[in-house]
Design a protein around this motif. Structure first.
Motif, PDB file in Angstrom:
ATOM      1  N   ALA A   1      -2.202   6.314   6.563  1.00  0.00           N
ATOM      2  CA  ALA A   1      -1.639   6.154   5.278  1.00  0.00           C
ATOM      3  C   ALA A   1      -0.468   7.137   5.132  1.00  0.00           C
ATOM      4  CB  ALA A   1      -2.709   6.880   4.333  1.00  0.00           C
TER       5      ALA A   1
ATOM      6  N   ARG B   1       0.852  -1.156   0.128  1.00  0.00           N
ATOM      7  CA  ARG B   1      -0.129   0.154  -0.065  1.00  0.00           C
ATOM      8  C   ARG B   1       0.771   1.351  -0.084  1.00  0.00           C
ATOM      9  NH1 ARG B   1      -1.801   2.063   5.381  1.00  0.00           N
ATOM     10  NH2 ARG B   1      -0.450   1.313   7.075  1.00  0.00           N
TER      11      ARG B   1
ATOM     12  N   LEU C   1       2.305   4.828   1.135  1.00  0.00           N
ATOM     13  CA  LEU C   1       2.181   5.756   2.279  1.00  0.00           C
ATOM     14  C   LEU C   1       2.938   6.874   1.856  1.00  0.00           C
ATOM     15  CD1 LEU C   1       3.683   3.076   4.907  1.00  0.00           C
ATOM     16  CD2 LEU C   1       1.329   3.752   4.661  1.00  0.00           C
TER      17      LEU C   1
END
Length: 231
Positions: free
Chosen positions: A102, A85, A87
């Motif tokens: 995030a 994912r 960031l």
């Protein structure tokens, strides 16, 4: 191994000549990490013939090189993959990097940003890869000698005849299931030190979804190598 004169149509391309007594024909291989082009030449063939072959492949080389992601330096405000994912890198008043939703919060000094993120990623990779390797080794009743984390360019992992496992820490940027596949792949070599059908049966028993994960790495892996943490 030696360098040949550049291809006139692609003067910026670094062409490396490799002579091989086993090769029966000319072949080109492009590194998706740094764009180097290796030209394998059979014994007895001349450099002139080799260069002529390379020139005949100019369009293929241009297309292949154009598909390699450009180098990307680590900067505040940009995204970086971690366990599959994205960031956003943000400066913060803290002593070491920390994931916050995030965001990846990193001490404010931009001059040390890349080194700090790399260190954070290496530590996380070591923990994840050790846990995954131990889990899969237990499943097949084998032990590994040790685990080494490196920034390898030619392979994502390896297993020596002594049972030592080595991995690229950049796997921490891939989805967790991809990292797990590489761990399963290398642990499978503790059972079969080859890539025979028997080896792939061990891999499949450990990771039934390995084909999908292997395909992801072939498709997306070069983008992970394109990220530059140091100048």
């Amino acid at each position: 191994m030696s360098r040949t004169p550049p291809i006139p149509e692609l003067p910026e391309v670094e062409l490396v000549l490799r002579r091989s007594g086993r090769a029966r024909r000319f072949s080109l291989r492009v590194s998706r990490v740094d764009g180097r082009v290796a030209l394998t030449i059979p014994r007895g063939a001349s450099e002139r013939e080799a260069l002529a072959f390379a020139r005949s492949q100019t369009e293929w080389l241009r297309k292949t090189l154009g598909a390699i992601p450009p180098a990307q330096a680590v900067r505040f405000g940009q995204g970086i993959p971690f366990e599959g994912r994205m960031l956003t890198l943000e400066p913060a008043r803290l002593r070491s990097p920390k994931i916050d939703g995030a965001r990846l919060l990193v001490p404010e000094d931009p001059a040390r940003l890349g080194v700090r993120v790399e260190t954070f990623f290496k530590h996380a990779a070591r923990l994840r890869l050790h846990a995954a390797s131990a889990r899969y080794a237990s499943e097949i009743g084998r032990d590994f000698a040790k685990i080494t984390i490196r920034d390898t360019r030619s392979r994502w992992g390896s297993c020596s005849s002594t049972g030592a496992l080595s991995y690229s820490w950049r796997l921490i940027m891939a989805p967790p299931e991809v990292l797990d596949y590489v761990a399963a792949h290398e642990v499978a070599h503790l059972e079969e030190m080859n890539h025979s059908p028997a080896f792939w049966r061990v891999v499949e028993a450990l990771r039934p979804s390995f084909k999908t994960e292997r395909a992801w790495l072939k498709r997306e892996g070069s983008a992970l190598h394109a990220i530059r943490f140091r100048d």
